[in-house]
Scaffold this active site. Structure first.
Site, short mmCIF file in Angstrom:
data_model
loop_
_atom_site.label_atom_id
_atom_site.label_comp_id
_atom_site.label_asym_id
_atom_site.label_seq_id
_atom_site.Cartn_x
_atom_site.Cartn_y
_atom_site.Cartn_z
CB CYS A 1 -1.00 0.00 1.15
SG CYS A 1 -0.30 -0.25 2.80
CG HIS B 1 -5.66 -0.62 1.62
ND1 HIS B 1 -5.40 0.71 1.90
CD2 HIS B 1 -4.68 -1.34 2.22
CE1 HIS B 1 -4.29 0.78 2.63
NE2 HIS B 1 -3.85 -0.44 2.85
CG ASP C 1 -8.08 2.86 0.81
OD1 ASP C 1 -7.00 2.23 0.74
OD2 ASP C 1 -8.96 2.60 1.65
#
Length: 380
Positions: free
Chosen positions: A83, A266, A264
């Site tokens: 990430c 993820h 993000d």
């Protein structure tokens, strides 16, 4: 609108709307100023413009089924560990977009701009792409991070600084400020390049991606730093903040009120190649690099280990940034986010410009805390 363009827009809508069945709560409907990379919006009047701006950002996420990293038995996905590497790709990708296409360039589903595609290809999940997950992960070994290990903001900045030196087309310089201090003359020496192609000696400025790693608290964000951090998003040179929640890397691109707006990484998507966007598969891969709706969270929930990022395309922009920092982050604040100085502090050991910032820190007699790992930040 031509048929091909209409069909592409339909693919775009289907791609995003399949996972968004109701109107998202991505942007608060308030008159409070909203900032995205130094651009000011009003959510009541500019909602679609805000979303267009957000969607135009390169969104790098976990990928699966790419060529193994580190040999035939290596990682074929970065899910669970990549990430922060993806956040590093996002800040560098945005720097290249701004540098080569400008702040007012916006992506659309039908975009086939050759410069945009050239930038995107540099981040594809292959061994050959200069800023791929493969290159970042393998270069991280030199920073003490084995492939598959989680990076922090400082480590990814140091890795990108190395990689960008080998990609001449990018025409970008990365400087990672040490000890919470921006040294003006060090940066100017780094960015100035002599052009001897003409009879008159001309000094050119290499666009600068400035990264300032910070730790704004021990285990949670110290409220004293929040006003200064919010001001950073308002500077026209802003390139956001690499950070996140504890053990959860996010790329913060703006703020509104007491909330920060972020992309993000993820989400796990299939690996693929955009090439020239000539078929449905390539179009779909291009769509997967753009997030229609950003997320937001309270700024107090941010992990205190961050890296503040700025892009200065010209020396005048860098001079302006230094003045903005002085006027907004240093003079009015009792505890500034970081310092700015013309010359390298006399206590620092003088090192040649070619020596990396990390090596300079290791030879400095004043820096008691090394910054070559992400658990070792100087507390401001």
């Amino acid at each position: 609108m031509c048929i091909a363009r209409r069909d592409m827009d339909c693919v775009y809508e289907a791609y995003f709307e399949s996972n968004n069945h109701c109107e998202p709560d991505d942007i608060p409907r308030l008159s409070t100023p909203l900032w995205i990379f130094g651009k000011k919006y009003n959510a009541l009047d500019d909602l679609e413009k805000i979303r267009q701006d957000i969607t135009s950002k390169l969104w790098f996420t976990y990928r699966k089924n790419f060529v193994p990293i580190g040999g035939d038995n290596g990682y074929v996905s970065d899910k669970g560990w990549g990430c922060m590497l993806r956040c590093g790709q996002m800040v560098l990708g945005q720097a290249l977009l701004f540098s080569h296409l400008g702040r007012d360039w916006f992506w659309e589903p039908g975009t086939k701009d050759s410069i945009y595609l050239k930038i995107l290809k540099r981040f594809e999940d292959s061994r050959q792409a200069p800023f791929s997950i493969h290159q970042i992960a393998l270069t991280g070994i030199s920073e003490g991070k084995s492939v598959g290990h989680w990076f922090g903001p400082n480590t990814v900045a140091q890795v990108l600084k190395r990689l960008v030196q080998y990609d001449e087309w990018s025409s970008l310089v990365i400087h990672v400020a040490l000890d919470n201090t921006i040294v003006i003359n060090d940066i100017k020496e780094l960015c100035r390049r002599n052009d001897i192609s003409t009879k008159l000696l001309k000094v050119n400025w290499m666009p600068l991606l400035l990264v300032v790693p910070l730790r704004l608290g021990l285990t949670e964000m110290n409220p004293i730093y929040i006003p200064g951090l919010k001001k950073c998003f308002q500077f026209r040179q802003s390139l956001g903040v690499i950070g996140g929640k504890p053990n959860l890397a996010l790329y913060f691109i703006g703020c509104v009120g007491n909330e920060v707006i972020y992309l993000d990484p993820h989400t796990t998507q299939r690996a693929g190649f955009v090439n020239n966007k000539e078929n449905e598969s390539e179009i779909e891969i291009d769509l997967s690099y753009h997030c229609k709706y950003a997320s937001r969270m309270n700024i107090n929930s941010m992990d205190p280990s961050i890296a503040v990022c700025f892009l200065c395309k010209t020396e005048a922009e860098f001079n302006d940034l230094c003045q903005l920092i002085q006027d907004n982050l240093i003079i009015p604040e009792t505890q500034p986010l970081f310092e700015i100085t013309l010359e390298r502090p006399t206590q620092w050991v003088s090192v040649p410009p070619s020596v990396s910032d990390v090596e300079a820190a290791e030879t400095s007699s004043i820096i008691a805390v090394r910054i070559d790992s992400d658990s070792d930040f100087e507390i401001v």
